[in-house]
Write a protein that holds these residues in place. Structure first.
Motif, mmCIF file in Angstrom:
data_model
loop_
_atom_site.group_PDB
_atom_site.id
_atom_site.type_symbol
_atom_site.label_atom_id
_atom_site.label_comp_id
_atom_site.label_asym_id
_atom_site.label_seq_id
_atom_site.Cartn_x
_atom_site.Cartn_y
_atom_site.Cartn_z
ATOM 1 N N GLN A 69 -11.716 -15.220 -20.123
ATOM 2 C CA GLN A 69 -11.604 -15.170 -18.671
ATOM 3 C C GLN A 69 -12.197 -13.867 -18.117
ATOM 4 O O GLN A 69 -12.883 -13.875 -17.113
ATOM 5 C CB GLN A 69 -10.129 -15.303 -18.258
ATOM 6 N N ALA B 86 -14.484 -12.029 -19.507
ATOM 7 C CA ALA B 86 -15.943 -12.071 -19.666
ATOM 8 C C ALA B 86 -16.575 -12.879 -18.536
ATOM 9 O O ALA B 86 -17.595 -12.499 -17.976
ATOM 10 C CB ALA B 86 -16.302 -12.662 -21.026
ATOM 11 N N LEU B 87 -15.951 -13.998 -18.189
ATOM 12 C CA LEU B 87 -16.495 -14.836 -17.119
ATOM 13 C C LEU B 87 -16.474 -14.092 -15.790
ATOM 14 O O LEU B 87 -17.439 -14.115 -15.036
ATOM 15 C CB LEU B 87 -15.685 -16.127 -17.000
ATOM 16 N N LEU B 88 -15.351 -13.431 -15.503
ATOM 17 C CA LEU B 88 -15.200 -12.787 -14.199
ATOM 18 C C LEU B 88 -16.105 -11.575 -14.048
ATOM 19 O O LEU B 88 -16.550 -11.252 -12.956
ATOM 20 C CB LEU B 88 -13.738 -12.378 -13.991
#
Lengths: 80, 736, 122
Positions: free
Chosen positions: C113, C115-117
């Motif tokens: 999460q 890494a995505l944000l």
């Protein structure tokens, strides 16, 4: 008396005991289109519930008692 | 739900292993109370677990097995090998049902029918024997499938407390005994969820018997089991209670980009306009910018802030939404696999996909090769004007990079290491079953199960080891009568021992059976046309027994059903050699047989010695090299079988690499007239390979050969050298 | 890279996140309530806020709303909470969070999460 029988509606209050089921059963059989109000009901003996389920009689109001309502609402969605 | 199932299956396999171990332990020591209790617990737990799912067949079988174990524990049933057979069979069947479930099925079908049949026959063993009288049989409890609604309620409740699921199926006439089941469940302790289960097929109202109960009740409770038992004690026969495993946390799905984008989209579509709305939108834009950069959409990333400000100014969300959709579309078809894997790579998981470790390992291997280029570079630098200092520096850097690469490689190899116990754990059962089938008595001793080796090695060991264990039981160990006649104890001994020796793993399978007769081996090999009679006669006993590894050899006069048809020790040898290992057999009549396998701990990176022959470079795995010699021509002696040298009192037969490769050139001598000889270990023997010259040692990754080269036995692969040249890797086992 | 700001009143939770994130190469800063969080976020830009809901002084929702009112570069925010009310995810979004995860969170889930944000690896 836990159930008051009006012209077209049975109004249940407080605890509805096992004996009431027979009366309720007979009253619902007498004439079609009769409904039941459970708003003031705090407990319902399952024999009464079986009568309600088998009759398909519309329940105009679920119990105000949240816990009882939670048990009954999946089976007796209020109609009308 | 599937997490719960995964958990169940994983635990079931452990419990089944425990059950098999326990049964075999009891078979050896039927009076072992601890083993009995441990076994009973395993069966009981497994039965309880299976009750969480709709696996009635599995449940029936486990329930019967539990009752049977209970009878044994209570002393009313004797624990016999025959009983152990039945129970092991039941464990196998449950295991098969688990496999079926894992493949996405249920427990029905032929396996399920077999389970029900076996349950019935197990129960037949329990039938009250005359002296036992009227021991009541516990009723088969119906399997409980936890309703999804209850599971959802358990999830909402969270994982903090132990939960019980209770199903109350009141008897039809229960109202007459004054029961009010709804009252009972409403008053139940610790209730966090409940529902009434009603049939839908009510008779016409006139025919309804309102006093014949048809309702069922279910609830979830945080109360301890005892409290629930106490509350429902008067209707205990109508109530089933099972523990609910801790719920999997909600939304445990690994976050992914589509979900993130959907969330941002939803925020943009919010109708409310609180005074923090601009900040909220700008944060969404920040996330979108990050996403766009990550997807390589830099142009879009730069436009996004302006789109966000436009939305805040005009309250027109459409252009921003279009950008979100463009990102989602970019992501959706996963056009470039490398890109799509990026978010996944960020997950550090305890259970890592093996492919990822292999990729790491390949990269490290390539790094090792790149590192090997540095010495060439240093040498090149040395030739430059004033290049000495540069040479020294490169060498220093080479040392540092070497150390890091080695550590990195060791760390990654460590991840791949697995204990051989994973292979060994199936032997107790295998040996037990074979021994019973053959009417032999065998004591199996396992040692060094904790020895670790690379996953590939451990997994590839399985089949050869099973084969050798079968051989030992089948041909090696004698029947109790034969052993008694030979003056041995009736129970044979089979030892399987693993241990680490430097960077090799050594496995020994030793039995104290009838051993192996070199004379019979010679005769057999000659009879099968595998070796000429004269050659056979010249072999030492030690050499002769190795003939069993030749293709087409089988020692049993009649091919036994147990060892498998047409599969001999040559298959074992091939499997071992494929792993760059060695195998040797030892034994003499009456003294038992021992097979030793030595394997590298890992296969990924090979340390090689580079040699030269006829102007060409070759690499040879260094793990087989004993020493390198410079031998004057005069020290080489001619014997009947060819040239040999004598080293430390041993005769070392020689062969020229050129000859082995079919090259006409004679080995080159150095200025002192000496030949370069590489002494190699081959099983118990040493052999010498004559080459032209020795070069450096290197760490290489072997690439398998393709095309026509793949068929040439003498090579096991090729490798790329630091200077860019391709070098063939010799397979020393195939040079003779 | 700017630090990831961890906002949680439980020190053990902060340690848990910090261990996971620093091991993955993210710089982190941490505070124990919403008031300190707001101060920290305004003083130094962060690449992401990881926010608990139930905290003393200023809870996670109030902190996020206050942060989103400020005229600063708005960092993405991730709410991690044991709250499981109806539409908890929606509640988080409306307060200005960009993602929500239920507590307890597994390391790989957290890292994925984050890494995505933040747009990729640290």
């Amino acid at each position: 008396m836990p159930i008051r029988f009006l012209k077209r509606k049975a109004v249940c209050t407080e605890g509805v005991d096992v004996e009431a089921a027979e009366t309720l059963h007979g009253w619902l059989l007498e004439a079609p289109g009769r409904s039941v109000d459970l708003a003031g009901c705090t407990h319902l003996h399952p024999a009464n519930l079986q009568v309600l389920l088998a009759s398909g009689a519309p329940v105009t109001a679920l119990p105000a008692d949240a816990d009882l309502a939670a048990w009954l609402s999946p089976l007796l969605a209020p109609k009308g | 739900m599937s997490r719960l199932l995964d958990q169940f299956l994983a635990e079931a396999r452990e419990l089944l292993q425990g059950i098999a171990t326990g049964l075999m332990q009891l078979e050896r020591a039927p009076g072992d109370g601890d083993a009995m209790n441990a076994l009973f617990r395993c069966v009981h737990t497994l039965k309880g677990n299976s009750g969480l799912f709709d696996f009635p067949e599995m449940m029936r079988l486990l329930h019967a097995a539990e009752d049977l174990m209970d009878a044994v524990r209570g002393g009313s049933l004797a624990f016999t090998p025959a009983l152990a057979d039945r129970l092991l069979g039941a464990a196998d069947l449950v295991s098969a049902l688990c496999d079926q479930v894992e493949r996405g099925g249920d427990t029905r079908g032929p396996q399920g029918e077999a389970a029900v049949a076996l349950a019935t026959s197990l129960r037949a063993l329990l039938a009250p024997s005359p002296e036992e009288g009227t021991r009541p049989l516990a009723a088969v409890q119906p399997a409980i499938d936890l309703p999804e609604a209850a599971l959802a309620a358990a999830r909402v409740h969270g994982g903090g407390e132990a939960l019980h699921f209770l199903r109350y199926t009141p008897a039809a006439d229960c109202y007459f005994s004054g029961d009010d089941p709804l009252h009972a469940v409403r008053q139940a302790p610790g209730r966090i969820w409940g529902r009434i289960v009603a049939p839908t097929d009510w008779p016409p109202l006139a025919e309804l018997d309102a006093y014949a109960n048809r309702l069922g009740f279910e609830l979830l409770s945080t109360a301890p089991r005892e409290a629930l038992d106490r509350h429902f004690r008067y209707v205990a026969d109508q109530v089933t209670i099972v523990p609910v495993p801790p719920p999997a946390p909600q939304a445990d799905a690994v976050p992914d980009l589509p979900a993130l984008l959907a969330t941002q989209r939803a925020t943009l579509l919010e109708a409310d306009r609180p005074d923090w709305h601009p900040g909220r939108v700008r944060a969404v834009v920040a996330v979108l910018v990050n996403t766009a950069r990550q997807l390589g959409r830099t142009a879009l990333a730069e436009q996004l802030p302006a789109l966000g400000e436009a939305f805040l100014r005009d309250d027109d969300v459409a252009p921003l939404l279009a950008a979100v959709d463009a990102l989602a579309a970019h992501q959706a078809p996963t056009p470039e696999p490398a890109r799509a894997e990026e978010p996944a790579a960020a997950r550090s998981s305890l259970r890592v996909d093996q492919a990822r470790i292999d990729r790491l390992l390949n990269l490290v291997g390539e790094m090792a090769v790149a590192r090997n280029a540095l010495p060439y570079l240093a040498r090149h630098a040395a030739r430059l004007d004033g290049g000495r200092e540069l040479e020294r520096e490169i060498k220093a850097q080479h040392a540092a990079i070497s150390r890091i690469t080695d550590e990195l490689q060791a760390a990654i190899m460590q991840i791949r290491m697995m204990p051989v116990a994973l292979v060994f754990e199936r032997f107790p059962r295998l040996v037990r079953d074979l021994a019973r089938k053959l009417g032999k008595q065998v004591d199996l001793v396992l040692e060094g199960e904790e020895t670790e080796a690379d996953k590939n090695i451990v997994e590839s060991l399985s089949d050869p080891l099973v084969h050798m264990v079968r051989n030992s039981l089948d041909h090696g160990l004698e029947t109790p009568e034969e052993r008694r006649a030979a003056g041995k104890s009736e129970t044979g001994r089979l030892l399987i021992r693993a241990g680490q020796e430097g960077d090799r793993i050594r496995i020994e399978i030793r039995d104290d059976g009838r051993g192996i007769d070199p004379a019979r081996i010679r005769a057999r090999a000659v009879e099968r046309g595998l070796i000429a009679a004269e050659a056979a006669a010249q072999l030492s006993d030690r050499e002769a027994v190795q003939l069993v590894f030749l293709p087409g050899f089988s020692t049993a006069a009649a091919i036994s059903d147990l060892s498998g048809r047409g599969v001999g020790m040559d298959v074992v040898r091939t499997a071992v050699e494929r792993l760059h290992g060695d195998i040797a057999l030892e034994g003499s009549p009456g003294q038992g047989t021992s097979v030793r396998i030595v394997l590298p701990l890992s296969v990924a990176v090979t340390r090689v010695l580079v040699i030269e022959s006829d102007g060409q470079r070759f690499a040879l795995p260094i793990d087989g090299v004993v020493e390198t010699l410079r031998v004057p021509e005069a020290d080489i002696q001619g014997m009947a079988n060819g040239r040999v040298i004598v080293r430390r009192g041993r005769i070392v037969p020689l062969r020229a690499l050129n000859a082995a490769l079919g090259v006409a050139a004679e080995p080159r001598r150095n200025s002192a007239g000496e030949l370069a000889i590489l002494v190699l270990q081959r099983g118990d023997e040493q052999v010498g390979l004559i080459v032209d010259d020795f070069r450096e040692t290197l760490d290489i990754i072997q690439k398998p050969l393709a095309g026509v080269l793949a068929g040439i036995d003498a090579y096991s692969g090729s490798t790329l050298m630091g200077d860019g040249g391709v070098v063939m890797v010799l397979n020393p086992r195939r040079l003779w | 890279m700017n630090p990831v700001l961890i906002v949680d009143d439980a020190a053990v939770i902060r340690t848990y996140y910090r261990t996971i994130l620093t091991a993955a190469g993210y710089p982190v800063a941490e505070v124990g309530d919403g008031v300190d969080a707001l101060e920290a976020a305004l003083q130094q830009p962060c690449s992401l806020c990881i926010v608990d809901v139930n905290m003393p002084r200023l809870d996670g929702f109030a902190f996020l709303e206050a942060l989103r009112r400020e005229p600063v570069d708005q960092p993405p925010a991730l709410v991690i909470t044991t709250d499981r009310g109806d539409d908890i995810a929606g509640r988080c979004r409306r307060s200005g969070a960009n993602a929500y995860l239920p507590k307890p969170v597994r390391p790989e889930t957290l890292l994925a999460q984050v890494a995505l944000l933040t747009g990729g690896r640290a």
